[in-house]
Design a protein around this motif. Sequence first.
Motif, PDB file in Angstrom:
ATOM      1  N   GLN A   9       0.854  -1.180  -0.071  1.00 50.59           N
ATOM      2  CA  GLN A   9      -0.046  -0.142   0.098  1.00 50.59           C
ATOM      3  C   GLN A   9       0.882   1.205   0.003  1.00 50.59           C
ATOM      4  O   GLN A   9       0.562   2.107  -0.809  1.00 50.59           O
ATOM      5  CB  GLN A   9      -0.960   0.104   1.182  1.00 50.59           C
ATOM      6  CG  GLN A   9      -2.035  -0.752   1.239  1.00 50.59           C
ATOM      7  CD  GLN A   9      -3.124  -0.390   2.154  1.00 50.59           C
ATOM      8  OE1 GLN A   9      -2.832   0.364   3.111  1.00 50.59           O
ATOM      9  NE2 GLN A   9      -4.277  -1.106   2.112  1.00 50.59           N
ATOM     10  N   SER A  12       2.214   1.781  -3.603  1.00 52.35           N
ATOM     11  CA  SER A  12       1.129   2.453  -4.340  1.00 52.35           C
ATOM     12  C   SER A  12       0.984   3.905  -3.933  1.00 52.35           C
ATOM     13  O   SER A  12       0.897   4.789  -5.021  1.00 52.35           O
ATOM     14  CB  SER A  12      -0.032   1.651  -4.073  1.00 52.35           C
ATOM     15  OG  SER A  12      -1.041   2.012  -5.010  1.00 52.35           O
ATOM     16  N   ASN A  15       4.008   5.945  -5.233  1.00 47.34           N
ATOM     17  CA  ASN A  15       3.944   6.113  -6.656  1.00 47.34           C
ATOM     18  C   ASN A  15       2.886   7.278  -7.080  1.00 47.34           C
ATOM     19  O   ASN A  15       3.084   8.106  -7.984  1.00 47.34           O
ATOM     20  CB  ASN A  15       3.437   4.839  -7.724  1.00 47.34           C
ATOM     21  CG  ASN A  15       4.633   3.933  -7.655  1.00 47.34           C
ATOM     22  OD1 ASN A  15       5.776   4.068  -7.091  1.00 47.34           O
ATOM     23  ND2 ASN A  15       4.210   2.561  -7.547  1.00 47.34           N
ATOM     24  N   SER A  16       1.611   7.217  -6.208  1.00 47.37           N
ATOM     25  CA  SER A  16       0.740   8.606  -6.632  1.00 47.37           C
ATOM     26  C   SER A  16       1.200   9.701  -6.218  1.00 47.37           C
ATOM     27  O   SER A  16       1.072  10.803  -6.719  1.00 47.37           O
ATOM     28  CB  SER A  16      -0.642   7.980  -5.867  1.00 47.37           C
ATOM     29  OG  SER A  16      -1.081   6.781  -6.528  1.00 47.37           O
TER      30      SER A  16
END
Length: 129
Positions: A9, A12, A15-16
């Motif tokens: 998580q 992720s 990356n965002s």
Amino acid sequence: MTVDQLKAQRKSKKNSFNTYVKRRNAIRDIIKKIDDKLDDDIRDVNKQISNCISELQQGLKGTSKVTTICDAMEDTKEGGTGSGKIASCRSNLSSEVSRCQGRINTLNSEIKSLENQIRAQGGTIYFWE
């Protein structure tokens, strides 16, 4: 959740986060270029208007309507804001920068929370993760 799930998580969200930072910075660059170019263009247009007014005054000396004509031309000079469409575009871009910054702040908080959870479960976070 397991440490591996928390790390997935976190990855992720990182990356965002990076995507939003790049987008925000790119839009800031666009705004800066618009502002710089717009100022240069406005300065050039105003200089041309001033030159036209001077030539008109020289060419129409002695005519009573010269002052009225020159005053009308003077009113066509632009200030620093530019046209309504450019101002609207700039406003939309600024809104997008704010939206990205809000998302960056939220993701940053979520990432820190995940990192705290990972550490609380005995996990280690490496700089490359």
